[in-house]
Design a protein around this motif. Structure first.
Motif, PDB file in Angstrom:
ATOM      1  N   ASP A  36     -17.298  -2.772  -8.936  1.00  0.00           N
ATOM      2  CA  ASP A  36     -16.298  -1.796  -8.532  1.00  0.00           C
ATOM      3  C   ASP A  36     -16.878  -0.689  -7.654  1.00  0.00           C
ATOM      4  O   ASP A  36     -16.159   0.198  -7.218  1.00  0.00           O
ATOM      5  N   ARG A  37     -18.183  -0.747  -7.372  1.00  0.00           N
ATOM      6  CA  ARG A  37     -18.776   0.171  -6.396  1.00  0.00           C
ATOM      7  C   ARG A  37     -19.169  -0.578  -5.125  1.00  0.00           C
ATOM      8  O   ARG A  37     -19.994  -0.112  -4.351  1.00  0.00           O
ATOM      9  N   LEU A  38     -18.573  -1.751  -4.914  1.00  0.00           N
ATOM     10  CA  LEU A  38     -18.778  -2.545  -3.700  1.00  0.00           C
ATOM     11  C   LEU A  38     -20.222  -3.010  -3.541  1.00  0.00           C
ATOM     12  O   LEU A  38     -20.716  -3.176  -2.429  1.00  0.00           O
ATOM     13  N   ALA A  39     -20.908  -3.234  -4.654  1.00  0.00           N
ATOM     14  CA  ALA A  39     -22.291  -3.712  -4.615  1.00  0.00           C
ATOM     15  C   ALA A  39     -22.380  -5.016  -5.394  1.00  0.00           C
ATOM     16  O   ALA A  39     -21.624  -5.244  -6.335  1.00  0.00           O
ATOM     17  N   PHE A  40     -23.321  -5.881  -4.989  1.00  0.00           N
ATOM     18  CA  PHE A  40     -23.572  -7.106  -5.736  1.00  0.00           C
ATOM     19  C   PHE A  40     -24.446  -6.746  -6.937  1.00  0.00           C
ATOM     20  O   PHE A  40     -25.668  -6.915  -6.929  1.00  0.00           O
ATOM     21  N   SER A  41     -23.801  -6.258  -7.988  1.00  0.00           N
ATOM     22  CA  SER A  41     -24.517  -5.629  -9.097  1.00  0.00           C
ATOM     23  C   SER A  41     -25.444  -6.596  -9.820  1.00  0.00           C
ATOM     24  O   SER A  41     -26.538  -6.209 -10.246  1.00  0.00           O
ATOM     25  N   ASN A  42     -25.024  -7.850  -9.990  1.00  0.00           N
ATOM     26  CA  ASN A  42     -25.867  -8.799 -10.710  1.00  0.00           C
ATOM     27  C   ASN A  42     -27.158  -9.092  -9.965  1.00  0.00           C
ATOM     28  O   ASN A  42     -28.235  -9.167 -10.553  1.00  0.00           O
TER      29      ASN A  42
ATOM     30  N   ASP B  15      -4.960  -5.252  -1.786  1.00  0.00           N
ATOM     31  CA  ASP B  15      -6.369  -4.892  -1.789  1.00  0.00           C
ATOM     32  C   ASP B  15      -6.928  -4.898  -3.192  1.00  0.00           C
ATOM     33  O   ASP B  15      -6.241  -4.583  -4.143  1.00  0.00           O
ATOM     34  N   ALA B  16      -8.205  -5.265  -3.279  1.00  0.00           N
ATOM     35  CA  ALA B  16      -8.848  -5.300  -4.580  1.00  0.00           C
ATOM     36  C   ALA B  16      -9.300  -3.947  -5.027  1.00  0.00           C
ATOM     37  O   ALA B  16      -9.763  -3.779  -6.127  1.00  0.00           O
ATOM     38  N   GLY B  17      -9.230  -2.955  -4.174  1.00  0.00           N
ATOM     39  CA  GLY B  17      -9.809  -1.686  -4.543  1.00  0.00           C
ATOM     40  C   GLY B  17      -8.825  -0.669  -5.005  1.00  0.00           C
ATOM     41  O   GLY B  17      -9.145   0.211  -5.780  1.00  0.00           O
ATOM     42  N   ASP B  18      -7.559  -0.684  -4.542  1.00  0.00           N
ATOM     43  CA  ASP B  18      -6.636   0.399  -4.845  1.00  0.00           C
ATOM     44  C   ASP B  18      -5.990   0.185  -6.188  1.00  0.00           C
ATOM     45  O   ASP B  18      -4.822  -0.078  -6.305  1.00  0.00           O
ATOM     46  N   THR B  19      -6.733   0.225  -7.194  1.00  0.00           N
ATOM     47  CA  THR B  19      -6.168   0.084  -8.513  1.00  0.00           C
ATOM     48  C   THR B  19      -6.875   1.041  -9.422  1.00  0.00           C
ATOM     49  O   THR B  19      -8.060   1.261  -9.337  1.00  0.00           O
ATOM     50  N   GLY B  20      -6.139   1.588 -10.308  1.00  0.00           N
ATOM     51  CA  GLY B  20      -6.796   2.262 -11.407  1.00  0.00           C
ATOM     52  C   GLY B  20      -7.350   1.235 -12.341  1.00  0.00           C
ATOM     53  O   GLY B  20      -7.939   1.562 -13.336  1.00  0.00           O
ATOM     54  N   ASP B  21      -7.088  -0.046 -12.042  1.00  0.00           N
ATOM     55  CA  ASP B  21      -7.449  -1.099 -12.975  1.00  0.00           C
ATOM     56  C   ASP B  21      -8.867  -1.578 -12.828  1.00  0.00           C
ATOM     57  O   ASP B  21      -9.286  -2.441 -13.575  1.00  0.00           O
ATOM     58  N   THR B  22      -9.617  -1.066 -11.899  1.00  0.00           N
ATOM     59  CA  THR B  22     -10.977  -1.578 -11.718  1.00  0.00           C
ATOM     60  C   THR B  22     -11.975  -0.873 -12.611  1.00  0.00           C
ATOM     61  O   THR B  22     -13.157  -1.091 -12.482  1.00  0.00           O
ATOM     62  N   GLU B  23     -11.484  -0.068 -13.525  1.00  0.00           N
ATOM     63  CA  GLU B  23     -12.389   0.699 -14.358  1.00  0.00           C
ATOM     64  C   GLU B  23     -13.363  -0.192 -15.113  1.00  0.00           C
ATOM     65  O   GLU B  23     -14.522   0.128 -15.256  1.00  0.00           O
ATOM     66  N   ASP B  24     -12.870  -1.332 -15.572  1.00  0.00           N
ATOM     67  CA  ASP B  24     -13.716  -2.183 -16.391  1.00  0.00           C
ATOM     68  C   ASP B  24     -14.210  -3.407 -15.648  1.00  0.00           C
ATOM     69  O   ASP B  24     -14.821  -4.287 -16.223  1.00  0.00           O
ATOM     70  N   ILE B  25     -13.953  -3.499 -14.348  1.00  0.00           N
ATOM     71  CA  ILE B  25     -14.321  -4.713 -13.635  1.00  0.00           C
ATOM     72  C   ILE B  25     -15.819  -4.900 -13.635  1.00  0.00           C
ATOM     73  O   ILE B  25     -16.335  -5.910 -14.050  1.00  0.00           O
ATOM     74  N   GLU B  26     -16.545  -3.903 -13.171  1.00  0.00           N
ATOM     75  CA  GLU B  26     -17.990  -4.078 -13.069  1.00  0.00           C
ATOM     76  C   GLU B  26     -18.632  -4.040 -14.442  1.00  0.00           C
ATOM     77  O   GLU B  26     -19.682  -4.618 -14.659  1.00  0.00           O
ATOM     78  N   ASP B  27     -17.977  -3.374 -15.422  1.00  0.00           N
ATOM     79  CA  ASP B  27     -18.559  -3.309 -16.743  1.00  0.00           C
ATOM     80  C   ASP B  27     -18.790  -4.691 -17.321  1.00  0.00           C
ATOM     81  O   ASP B  27     -19.719  -4.920 -18.066  1.00  0.00           O
ATOM     82  N   THR B  28     -17.908  -5.635 -16.990  1.00  0.00           N
ATOM     83  CA  THR B  28     -18.020  -6.957 -17.573  1.00  0.00           C
ATOM     84  C   THR B  28     -18.646  -7.950 -16.628  1.00  0.00           C
ATOM     85  O   THR B  28     -18.769  -9.110 -16.959  1.00  0.00           O
ATOM     86  N   GLU B  29     -19.055  -7.488 -15.457  1.00  0.00           N
ATOM     87  CA  GLU B  29     -19.482  -8.419 -14.416  1.00  0.00           C
ATOM     88  C   GLU B  29     -20.678  -9.236 -14.817  1.00  0.00           C
ATOM     89  O   GLU B  29     -20.718 -10.438 -14.631  1.00  0.00           O
ATOM     90  N   GLY B  30     -21.688  -8.632 -15.363  1.00  0.00           N
ATOM     91  CA  GLY B  30     -22.899  -9.374 -15.665  1.00  0.00           C
ATOM     92  C   GLY B  30     -23.092  -9.625 -17.137  1.00  0.00           C
ATOM     93  O   GLY B  30     -24.159 -10.008 -17.566  1.00  0.00           O
ATOM     94  N   GLU B  31     -22.066  -9.374 -17.975  1.00  0.00           N
ATOM     95  CA  GLU B  31     -22.233  -9.476 -19.395  1.00  0.00           C
ATOM     96  C   GLU B  31     -21.882 -10.854 -19.899  1.00  0.00           C
ATOM     97  O   GLU B  31     -21.086 -11.572 -19.336  1.00  0.00           O
ATOM     98  N   GLU B  32     -22.457 -11.212 -21.036  1.00  0.00           N
ATOM     99  CA  GLU B  32     -22.047 -12.429 -21.706  1.00  0.00           C
ATOM    100  C   GLU B  32     -20.718 -12.174 -22.384  1.00  0.00           C
ATOM    101  O   GLU B  32     -20.452 -11.090 -22.898  1.00  0.00           O
ATOM    102  N   ASP B  33     -19.889 -13.171 -22.405  1.00  0.00           N
ATOM    103  CA  ASP B  33     -18.589 -13.045 -23.030  1.00  0.00           C
ATOM    104  C   ASP B  33     -18.758 -13.288 -24.517  1.00  0.00           C
ATOM    105  O   ASP B  33     -18.984 -14.396 -24.965  1.00  0.00           O
ATOM    106  N   THR B  34     -18.663 -12.232 -25.292  1.00  0.00           N
ATOM    107  CA  THR B  34     -18.864 -12.342 -26.731  1.00  0.00           C
ATOM    108  C   THR B  34     -17.560 -12.367 -27.491  1.00  0.00           C
ATOM    109  O   THR B  34     -17.553 -12.250 -28.701  1.00  0.00           O
ATOM    110  N   GLU B  35     -16.451 -12.503 -26.798  1.00  0.00           N
ATOM    111  CA  GLU B  35     -15.165 -12.440 -27.472  1.00  0.00           C
ATOM    112  C   GLU B  35     -14.448 -13.781 -27.417  1.00  0.00           C
ATOM    113  O   GLU B  35     -13.257 -13.863 -27.192  1.00  0.00           O
TER     114      GLU B  35
END
Length: 796
Positions: free
Chosen positions: A450-456, A607-627
């Motif tokens: 969500d900061r326009l970087a390839f975080s992984n 656009d993928a950026g104009d959302t208040g919904d991207t708050e958690d996008i990058e948070d889960t980007e590189g994480e294992e899905d534990t749910e």
């Protein structure tokens, strides 16, 4: 490598590449003739049980057309940046938007700390074209190459000094050979820019002309090169600091790790300005080197240029061919980063290839001048490498004393070396993106945060570089033997690929270009062999083993994706329509879509950026899905889990009244990337629920969108389709935004988002596949009446 894919680029008005930003459209698969034939057959069977398209559209309880964003050609970046703001889509989000719900106290603290460190998500933003002038591109793209004069000459001298004064006598001839090599390779990359005006990195050039194996070896060399660029640049930068402040020498490793952490945070923040912030350190270093060389030559001229008697170090090795070759390979690391300009041709202002060639010529000239000048004044001053102080620091003390100019030289050296390390943070994630696009790396490296970087990719580079730095205790001379192998492997394969290219295309003056590239390939290969042989026991074996392991891993990943692709491939009898005819309930009046700002109604661009919904996008980007990441995850806790983050008021009261099935009003939204077996299975599942159904496809470009429409029409258009055109950022974020907009149209409607999901039997393969269901669930959790369901497709 797919040659057509490697060469496909967006073109601007001048017929040149429009942007150097990788495009998500490169990863969306197409269908061949056999699959299209099966798709048509499946569509006929669907026609027997599905309502007509017009009736299905009238049955929708929402208006799919939710508004538009400005077209890409209408967006212009600011004067000093590449981020632009665009109008919002549909109705405005509530305060905080999706992802703005309070959530658990622990989660709020983590989110607050993360945002304080990395910054808030970039909302209402898009990646626009960035064009650099030559005077800006030179320092930004040449920092890696030019900064190498801070350690290249010293690396050469550190080997020669082992043979004592007799060894140091070879410093000038070896430096002359390295200077010639820099000129030849620089001219060779001028030919590469001419042949690949869209940007020709070693991976693309070698894979396009030599085949898969050389392409992967070149990519492995590049990745090793970028990791060592960070480690070596940080080590050299810290050495410049400890030379000026010797009391900091015991803290070499902690200081280096702190610098890597600083680079990690800075790059995860994602905002990069192509301007004076990046130009200043490189220009300061160039000024410092020319001041040092000029000052030293002036002092020598006053005394008639007599070379100062060098210290007489004790010889610890005999002078022989192997030692001279090892010194040559070590000094040749001054060429690192010379291919950066050929990779970044699309970032230049038009005419891009011509400006890139001009900038490369300037860089080559500066590199030759600075390298030769440093060697000359080392010879005149009689300086030899010694522990605790770099050669540049010794030269600066002899020329300027310990005054302000000495401090300036050391500060400029440290700053440009840190900037050179930052260059690797731009290129390493890009190579991983290209590998992931071609199926040789996990697809998590395709995602932007969500900061326009390839975080992984940024995180992986930081971890590996930190481990290498700690393993070698931050010693530059210990890291240099690892460095040369990856650098010159990429150089050699790239130049050999260009030889094949010129023999194939035979454009005007192709023989001259072939001669330059052939000479560069021969010389680079000689350095590669020399480094691999003479430095094998000193650490070059580590780089060779790492490249071999990378090749093995990349081919295994590719094999897995091919297996999954074969399982997902359409074939007769594999895709069945729903068993029952879907009903056509009476249409439910839907509110009119909000009038989009700017008055554009001819394109459905979201656009993928104009959302208040991207708050958690990058948070889960590189994480294992534990749910519950695999299988039918049962993400259907729409009311129990999501209601606690609801908006209260009327919606809360309505939700409390839904204790009977008759009180629940449904809409099924099927998110599709392509019409493969998993996608058709998800469509069949949605139709079997006998509720109004809408299919959504996120497309990164008009061409890809039209291709999907054609597939949909061939299938029979049995379900209403809405295509979201999102040419700027990601795939998942615009889907979240679109669902949020539908929710605001009809807050009382229960929206079930259905996703096809690939389920692998082996645990090691699970990180190779998407976790979109988990990401959607986290991002949409604050909204009531949203159900996320995954339809599993099990692979062999």
């Amino acid at each position: 490598m797919n040659r057509a894919r490697a060469k496909s680029r967006d073109l601007g008005d001048d017929g040149e590449p429009d942007s150097g930003v990788p495009r998500p459209s490169d990863v969306l698969p197409g269908l061949d003739e056999d699959q299209l034939r099966v798709l048509r057959q499946v569509g006929r069977r669907w026609g027997r049980v599905s309502p007509r398209s017009a009736a299905a559209v009238r049955a929708l309880p929402v208006e799919p057309d939710t508004g538009v964003f400005p077209a890409a050609e209408d967006i212009r970046p600011t004067r000093f940046g590449r981020l632009v703001h665009v109008t919002s889509l549909g109705a405005p989000s509530p305060a905080g938007g999706v992802g703005g719900a309070p959530g658990p106290v622990g989660a709020r603290w983590v989110r607050g700390a993360r945002r304080a460190l990395l910054g808030a998500p970039l909302r209402s933003s898009a990646v626009a074209r960035e064009s650099m002038r030559k005077l800006v591109a030179l320092p930004v793209l040449s920092a890696d190459a030019l900064s190498s004069v801070a350690y290249g000459p010293e690396a050469m001298l550190s080997v020669l000094v082992l043979a004592g004064a007799a060894g140091l006598a070879y410093s000038l001839p070896i430096a002359g050979a390295i200077t010639l090599l820099i000129l030849v390779v620089g001219l060779s990359y001028r030919q590469t820019i001419r042949a690949y005006p869209h940007g020709g990195g070693s991976y693309i050039v070698a894979g396009d002309n030599l085949g898969l194996l050389p392409g992967l070896l070149a990519a492995g060399g590049l990745l090793i090169d970028y990791v060592l660029t960070v480690a070596v640049s940080i080590a050299s930068g810290i050495a410049a600091v400890t030379s000026a402040v010797p009391s900091l020498a015991p803290a070499t490793v902690p200081l280096g790790l702190a610098m890597i952490a600083l680079l990690l945070v800075g790059n995860l923040r994602g905002i990069r300005q192509a301007g004076i912030l990046f130009a200043a350190p490189t220009y300061a270093f160039i000024a410092a080197m020319f001041a040092l060389i000029t000052g030293s030559l002036a002092d020598a001229a006053a005394n008639g240029f007599p070379p100062a008697p060098a210290a007489h170090p004790n010889a610890t090795e005999g002078l022989g061919v192997l030692l001279v070759m090892r010194a040559f390979a070590s000094g040749a690391t001054a060429m690192t980063g010379i291919e950066a300009i050929s990779n970044a041709v699309p970032a230049f202002q038009p005419v891009r290839w011509r400006n890139a060639r001009t900038t490369l010529t300037w860089m080559t000239g500066l590199l030759v001048t600075m390298f030769a000048g440093i060697i000359a004044i080392v010879h005149l001053r009689g300086v030899v490498p010694r522990g605790g102080e770099t050669v540049l620091s010794q030269l600066a003390r002899l020329t300027f004393g310990s005054g302000p100019m000495y401090v300036f030289v050391q500060a400029a050296t440290a700053a440009v070396l840190l900037l050179a390390a930052n260059t690797a943070y731009n290129d390493f994630p890009r190579v991983l993106f290209l590998l992931a696009r071609d199926g040789h790396a996990p697809r998590i490296f395709l995602r932007q945060g969500d900061r326009l970087a390839f975080s992984n990719g940024i995180g992986l580079l930081s971890v590996v570089a930190a481990l290498v730095y700690v393993a070698f205790s931050g010693e530059t001379n210990s890291l240099i033997p690892l460095y040369a192998v990856g650098v010159f492997l990429a150089f050699s394969l790239s130049q050999a690929g260009m030889v094949v290219h010129w023999r194939r295309v035979r454009t005007p003056h192709w023989r001259k270009s072939l001669a330059f590239n052939a000479t560069g390939a021969v010389l680079s290969t000689l350095v590669l062999i020399t480094a691999a042989v003479t430095k094998f026991t000193a650490g070059a074996w580590v780089a060779l083993v790492a490249i071999g392991l990378f090749f093995l891993l990349a081919t295994r990943i590719r094999r897995h994706y091919q297996t999954v692709g074969a399982a997902l491939r359409l074939h007769p009898g594999a895709a069945e329509p729903p068993a029952h005819r879907a009903p056509t309930p009476p249409p439910t009046p839907a509110p009119s879509p909000p009038e989009p700002e700017g008055g554009r109604t001819d394109r459905h661009t979201e656009d993928a950026g104009d959302t208040g919904d991207t708050e958690d996008i990058e948070d889960t980007e590189g994480e294992e899905d534990t749910e519950g990441e695999e299988g039918a995850e049962g993400e259907q806790g729409a009311e129990g889990e999501q209601g606690e983050g609801g908006e209260g008021g009327e919606e809360g009261e309505e939700a409390e009244g839904e204790e009977t099935p008759q009180a629940v009003h449904h809409l099924s939204v099927v998110a599709l990337a392509t019409l493969d077996l998993a996608g058709l299975r998800a469509l069949a599942y949605a139709a079997s629920l006998q509720q109004p159904t809408l299919a959504v496809h996120i497309s990164p470009g008009e061409e890809e969108a039209q291709r999907f429409r054609d597939y949909w029409t061939l299938w029979g258009n049995h379900v209403p389709l809405h295509i979201v055109l999102s040419p700027y950022r990601a795939i998942v974020a615009p889907l979240i935004h679109y669902i949020e907009t539908l929710h605001h149209q009809r807050p009382g409607l229960t929206i079930t988002v259905i996703l096809p999901e690939v389920v692998t039997p082996r645990l090691r393969h699970r990180p190779l596949h998407s976790k979109d269901a988990a990401r959607l669930r986290r991002a949409l959790r604050p909204l009531p009446k949203i159900v996320i369901t995954s339809v599993p497709f099990h692979t062999p």
